[in-house]
Design a protein around this motif. Structure first.
Motif, PDB file in Angstrom:
ATOM      1  N   ASP A 131     104.685  44.068  51.712  1.00  0.00           N
ATOM      2  CA  ASP A 131     103.472  44.857  51.870  1.00  0.00           C
ATOM      3  C   ASP A 131     103.577  46.176  51.103  1.00  0.00           C
ATOM      4  O   ASP A 131     104.663  46.729  50.937  1.00  0.00           O
ATOM      5  N   PHE A 132     102.449  46.653  50.654  1.00  0.00           N
ATOM      6  CA  PHE A 132     102.384  47.974  50.035  1.00  0.00           C
ATOM      7  C   PHE A 132     100.948  48.464  50.152  1.00  0.00           C
ATOM      8  O   PHE A 132     100.024  47.672  50.385  1.00  0.00           O
ATOM      9  N   GLU A 133     100.764  49.764  50.004  1.00  0.00           N
ATOM     10  CA  GLU A 133      99.424  50.320  50.133  1.00  0.00           C
ATOM     11  C   GLU A 133      98.592  49.891  48.931  1.00  0.00           C
ATOM     12  O   GLU A 133      98.953  50.155  47.778  1.00  0.00           O
ATOM     13  N   MET A 134      97.466  49.257  49.215  1.00  0.00           N
ATOM     14  CA  MET A 134      96.685  48.654  48.149  1.00  0.00           C
ATOM     15  C   MET A 134      95.644  49.628  47.600  1.00  0.00           C
ATOM     16  O   MET A 134      94.468  49.569  47.933  1.00  0.00           O
ATOM     17  N   LYS A 135      96.105  50.507  46.767  1.00  0.00           N
ATOM     18  CA  LYS A 135      95.248  51.377  45.968  1.00  0.00           C
ATOM     19  C   LYS A 135      96.099  51.919  44.820  1.00  0.00           C
ATOM     20  O   LYS A 135      97.335  51.937  44.905  1.00  0.00           O
ATOM     21  N   VAL A 136      95.462  52.310  43.759  1.00  0.00           N
ATOM     22  CA  VAL A 136      96.195  52.794  42.589  1.00  0.00           C
ATOM     23  C   VAL A 136      97.038  53.998  42.979  1.00  0.00           C
ATOM     24  O   VAL A 136      96.553  54.946  43.620  1.00  0.00           O
ATOM     25  N   ASN A 137      98.315  53.948  42.608  1.00  0.00           N
ATOM     26  CA  ASN A 137      99.236  55.031  42.934  1.00  0.00           C
ATOM     27  C   ASN A 137     100.369  55.038  41.907  1.00  0.00           C
ATOM     28  O   ASN A 137     101.267  54.198  41.966  1.00  0.00           O
ATOM     29  N   ILE A 138     100.316  55.959  40.963  1.00  0.00           N
ATOM     30  CA  ILE A 138     101.351  56.077  39.936  1.00  0.00           C
ATOM     31  C   ILE A 138     102.328  57.184  40.368  1.00  0.00           C
ATOM     32  O   ILE A 138     102.016  58.367  40.299  1.00  0.00           O
ATOM     33  N   LYS A 139     103.505  56.770  40.824  1.00  0.00           N
ATOM     34  CA  LYS A 139     104.509  57.708  41.330  1.00  0.00           C
ATOM     35  C   LYS A 139     105.384  58.271  40.219  1.00  0.00           C
ATOM     36  O   LYS A 139     105.864  59.394  40.309  1.00  0.00           O
TER      37      LYS A 139
ATOM     38  N   PHE B 142      97.274  51.503  31.366  1.00  0.00           N
ATOM     39  CA  PHE B 142      98.478  51.113  32.097  1.00  0.00           C
ATOM     40  C   PHE B 142      99.127  52.330  32.747  1.00  0.00           C
ATOM     41  O   PHE B 142      99.496  52.308  33.927  1.00  0.00           O
ATOM     42  N   GLN B 143      99.224  53.414  32.008  1.00  0.00           N
ATOM     43  CA  GLN B 143      99.860  54.617  32.554  1.00  0.00           C
ATOM     44  C   GLN B 143      99.000  55.284  33.630  1.00  0.00           C
ATOM     45  O   GLN B 143      99.522  56.030  34.456  1.00  0.00           O
ATOM     46  N   ASN B 144      97.695  54.983  33.618  1.00  0.00           N
ATOM     47  CA  ASN B 144      96.792  55.544  34.627  1.00  0.00           C
ATOM     48  C   ASN B 144      96.533  54.598  35.794  1.00  0.00           C
ATOM     49  O   ASN B 144      95.749  54.924  36.695  1.00  0.00           O
ATOM     50  N   GLY B 145      97.161  53.421  35.753  1.00  0.00           N
ATOM     51  CA  GLY B 145      97.089  52.555  36.918  1.00  0.00           C
ATOM     52  C   GLY B 145      96.163  51.364  36.834  1.00  0.00           C
ATOM     53  O   GLY B 145      95.842  50.761  37.859  1.00  0.00           O
ATOM     54  N   ILE B 146      95.723  50.978  35.625  1.00  0.00           N
ATOM     55  CA  ILE B 146      94.905  49.769  35.479  1.00  0.00           C
ATOM     56  C   ILE B 146      95.552  48.848  34.450  1.00  0.00           C
ATOM     57  O   ILE B 146      95.971  49.286  33.376  1.00  0.00           O
ATOM     58  N   ILE B 147      95.648  47.580  34.785  1.00  0.00           N
ATOM     59  CA  ILE B 147      96.217  46.584  33.878  1.00  0.00           C
ATOM     60  C   ILE B 147      95.082  45.988  33.061  1.00  0.00           C
ATOM     61  O   ILE B 147      94.153  45.388  33.605  1.00  0.00           O
TER      62      ILE B 147
ATOM     63  N   GLN C 132      86.439  48.735  44.416  1.00  0.00           N
ATOM     64  CA  GLN C 132      87.621  48.511  43.580  1.00  0.00           C
ATOM     65  C   GLN C 132      87.262  48.513  42.094  1.00  0.00           C
ATOM     66  O   GLN C 132      88.039  48.985  41.258  1.00  0.00           O
ATOM     67  N   ILE C 133      86.082  47.994  41.766  1.00  0.00           N
ATOM     68  CA  ILE C 133      85.616  48.077  40.378  1.00  0.00           C
ATOM     69  C   ILE C 133      85.489  49.538  39.960  1.00  0.00           C
ATOM     70  O   ILE C 133      85.933  49.928  38.872  1.00  0.00           O
ATOM     71  N   ASP C 134      84.910  50.359  40.833  1.00  0.00           N
ATOM     72  CA  ASP C 134      84.773  51.783  40.530  1.00  0.00           C
ATOM     73  C   ASP C 134      86.142  52.430  40.330  1.00  0.00           C
ATOM     74  O   ASP C 134      86.323  53.261  39.428  1.00  0.00           O
ATOM     75  N   GLU C 135      87.099  52.049  41.159  1.00  0.00           N
ATOM     76  CA  GLU C 135      88.454  52.586  41.035  1.00  0.00           C
ATOM     77  C   GLU C 135      89.045  52.226  39.663  1.00  0.00           C
ATOM     78  O   GLU C 135      89.636  53.068  38.986  1.00  0.00           O
ATOM     79  N   GLY C 136      88.838  50.982  39.260  1.00  0.00           N
ATOM     80  CA  GLY C 136      89.354  50.547  37.970  1.00  0.00           C
ATOM     81  C   GLY C 136      88.673  51.224  36.803  1.00  0.00           C
ATOM     82  O   GLY C 136      89.323  51.631  35.831  1.00  0.00           O
ATOM     83  N   VAL C 137      87.355  51.363  36.870  1.00  0.00           N
ATOM     84  CA  VAL C 137      86.609  51.988  35.776  1.00  0.00           C
ATOM     85  C   VAL C 137      86.989  53.465  35.638  1.00  0.00           C
ATOM     86  O   VAL C 137      87.043  53.999  34.524  1.00  0.00           O
ATOM     87  N   GLU C 138      87.274  54.113  36.758  1.00  0.00           N
ATOM     88  CA  GLU C 138      87.734  55.508  36.690  1.00  0.00           C
ATOM     89  C   GLU C 138      89.055  55.600  35.931  1.00  0.00           C
ATOM     90  O   GLU C 138      89.257  56.515  35.115  1.00  0.00           O
ATOM     91  N   CYS C 139      89.957  54.663  36.189  1.00  0.00           N
ATOM     92  CA  CYS C 139      91.229  54.632  35.449  1.00  0.00           C
ATOM     93  C   CYS C 139      90.973  54.373  33.967  1.00  0.00           C
ATOM     94  O   CYS C 139      91.604  54.985  33.089  1.00  0.00           O
ATOM     95  N   LEU C 140      90.055  53.467  33.666  1.00  0.00           N
ATOM     96  CA  LEU C 140      89.717  53.147  32.290  1.00  0.00           C
ATOM     97  C   LEU C 140      89.145  54.368  31.573  1.00  0.00           C
ATOM     98  O   LEU C 140      89.517  54.672  30.420  1.00  0.00           O
ATOM     99  N   GLU C 141      88.252  55.096  32.245  1.00  0.00           N
ATOM    100  CA  GLU C 141      87.655  56.251  31.602  1.00  0.00           C
ATOM    101  C   GLU C 141      88.706  57.335  31.323  1.00  0.00           C
ATOM    102  O   GLU C 141      88.664  57.995  30.273  1.00  0.00           O
ATOM    103  N   LYS C 142      89.630  57.520  32.226  1.00  0.00           N
ATOM    104  CA  LYS C 142      90.726  58.468  31.975  1.00  0.00           C
ATOM    105  C   LYS C 142      91.483  58.077  30.716  1.00  0.00           C
ATOM    106  O   LYS C 142      91.851  58.911  29.884  1.00  0.00           O
TER     107      LYS C 142
END
Length: 452
Positions: free
Chosen positions: A7-15, A410-415, A436-446
């Motif tokens: 298990d792990f927390e299911m949201k983008v998290n770049i440590k 990739f470095q911002n958390g989207i494959i 989740q789409i919004d979360e991904g698109v935010e990573c893409l825009e970054k």
């Protein structure tokens, strides 16, 4: 709090900036011990759940590649996992091409029930997309007693020698490998955004279709590939590796008529576009066609290696031994395939792909409005792509920018994965939500901002 080691927390998290120290070590070992293939990003996956992947350095990514369109029901889907685990303690392998077992029959029934066409069908199981195309070549040759094929510029049908002869999406895929199977010619695919005919295919789709078919009739079939020699057209409903190219909606129906008029078959390669990806079970359904031969793989078993060819039963091999393999229809894969179809129906995955695809498309169109480097947004359902250009007027591909965005993503958390010369494909699992789409698109825009 974690209750299970998986298990792990299911949201983008770049440590740690990826690849982290553990990831780098594995990448180095991979380079030392594994033959060179087509690696794109140095992400070292450890575990997955739903639409998320965690790497060995504990970074969490949202997966907009889905194992290259494989994990349509997400990673470690509970129902599919349960069914495979049940089979795991019964029997793994028993050579379904030589012997018999119910699980293979059940998988074939399930697949036949969702493929387009009211005619009786038969299924041949393989282990991958390229094997499915190889089998389709044999079905077409044996059924027609003809030996030549027509494929399309931009096509990808696999990398084994027969399927490679049909492929025409990237030169590197054929470099040093001549000769492949003879008797294959490539013709222009009706690409609405960039085509050799100089037609704006979005404004004039029928004109583009007619230009592409006229080329085949007036040049290919008339001047150097007489229909008496041609067994089949081999075509993707939507080109995958070629850039996620959606042809005009009348193209496939007219191509099928051209084939019928000349006693030729149509092999529809649904390896990437099939299994709900476009908001219908198969992309060919959008175009109103019922293919005589369909090649499948990728999402067919949600991650277990499997492929299949579905044929009109009239095209079945007339005698034993004309084609076979060892692992096709493997017990675990057969169970996974049937369970995948059951889960898709039960959870409305195809309908979700259609709905979420509209939301994803809207978000990508918004990006296009904000960034002039995005020249085109295209696709159907959750099979979408954005094409990067140096200049919207000239449509000159911005290859380096596309590559930079893919890596920064990739470095911002989207494959992400590239496709074609300068596009990025967005193909998340079909179970994805709008949030989740919004979360991904935010990573893409970054990633876009950081790459400019």
């Amino acid at each position: 709090m974690q209750t299970n080691e998986n298990d792990f927390e299911m949201k983008v998290n770049i440590k740690v900036v990826p690849p982290g120290p553990k990831g780098k070590k594995i990448v180095e070992e991979d380079t030392e011990y594994l033959a060179t293939s087509s690696k794109s990003l140095p992400i070292v996956a450890k575990r997955g759940r739903g639409v998320y992947i965690q790497d060995v350095d504990e970074n969490v990514y949202i997966d907009f590649a889905a194992g290259i369109g494989v994990n349509n029901m997400g990673h470690i889907h509970p129902y599919i996992t349960e069914k495979v685990q049940e089979q795991l303690f019964k029997l793994w392998h028993f050579a379904g091409t030589d012997f018999y077992y119910q699980e293979q029959v059940d998988a074939a029934k399930a697949i036949s029930s969702v493929t387009p066409g009211k005619f009786k069908k038969k299924v041949f199981f393989t282990n991958s997309g390229t094997e499915s195309v190889e089998a389709a070549i044999k079905f077409a040759k044996v059924a027609t007693r003809k030996q030549e094929f027509i494929s399309f510029i931009g096509a990808f049908h696999g990398r084994s020698q027969g399927s490679l002869s049909m492929t025409a999406s990237k030169g590197i895929q054929k470099k040093y490998l001549f000769p492949s199977m003879p008797g294959v010619e490539h013709v222009p695919f009706p690409n609405p955004y960039r085509n050799i005919f100089g037609i704006d295919g979005y404004e004039h789709p029928q004109e583009l279709t007619n230009a592409a078919l006229d080329f085949i009739e007036k040049y290919t079939l008339k001047m150097y590939m007489p229909p008496e020699n041609v067994a089949a057209f081999v075509v993707e409903p939507i080109q995958g590796e070629g850039g996620y190219i959606v042809p005009p909606m009348d193209f496939h129906k007219k191509l099928r008529k051209l084939a019928d008029d000349n006693n030729m078959l149509v092999v529809m390669d649904e390896v990437q576009a099939g299994f709900g990806r476009t908001g219908k079970f198969f992309a060919s359904e959008h175009f109103g066609v019922e293919p005589q031969i369909i090649t499948l793989a990728k999402a067919i078993a949600n991650g277990l290696p499997m492929g299949a060819v579905v044929v009109d039963s009239k095209l079945d091999f007339p005698e034993l031994g004309l084609h076979s393999n060892t692992y096709g229809g493997n017990l675990l894969a057969s169970v996974a395939s049937k369970a995948t179809i059951e889960a898709m129906k039960k959870e409305g995955a195809v309908e979700n792909a259609a709905k979420r695809g509209k939301h994803l498309r809207q978000r990508l169109e918004e990006l296009k409005e904000r960034y002039d480097v995005i020249g085109d947004v295209r696709g159907i359902g959750l099979m979408q792509a954005i094409d990067f250009v140096k200049d919207r007027r000239t449509k000159e591909p911005a290859v380096k920018l596309r590559n930079d965005v893919e890596y920064k993503g990739f470095q911002n958390g989207i494959i992400l994965l590239g496709t074609g010369e300068s596009a990025i494909r967005l193909i998340p699992p079909l179970i994805i939500t709008d949030e989740q789409i919004d979360e991904g698109v935010e990573c893409l825009e970054k990633a876009i901002k950081q790459s400019l």
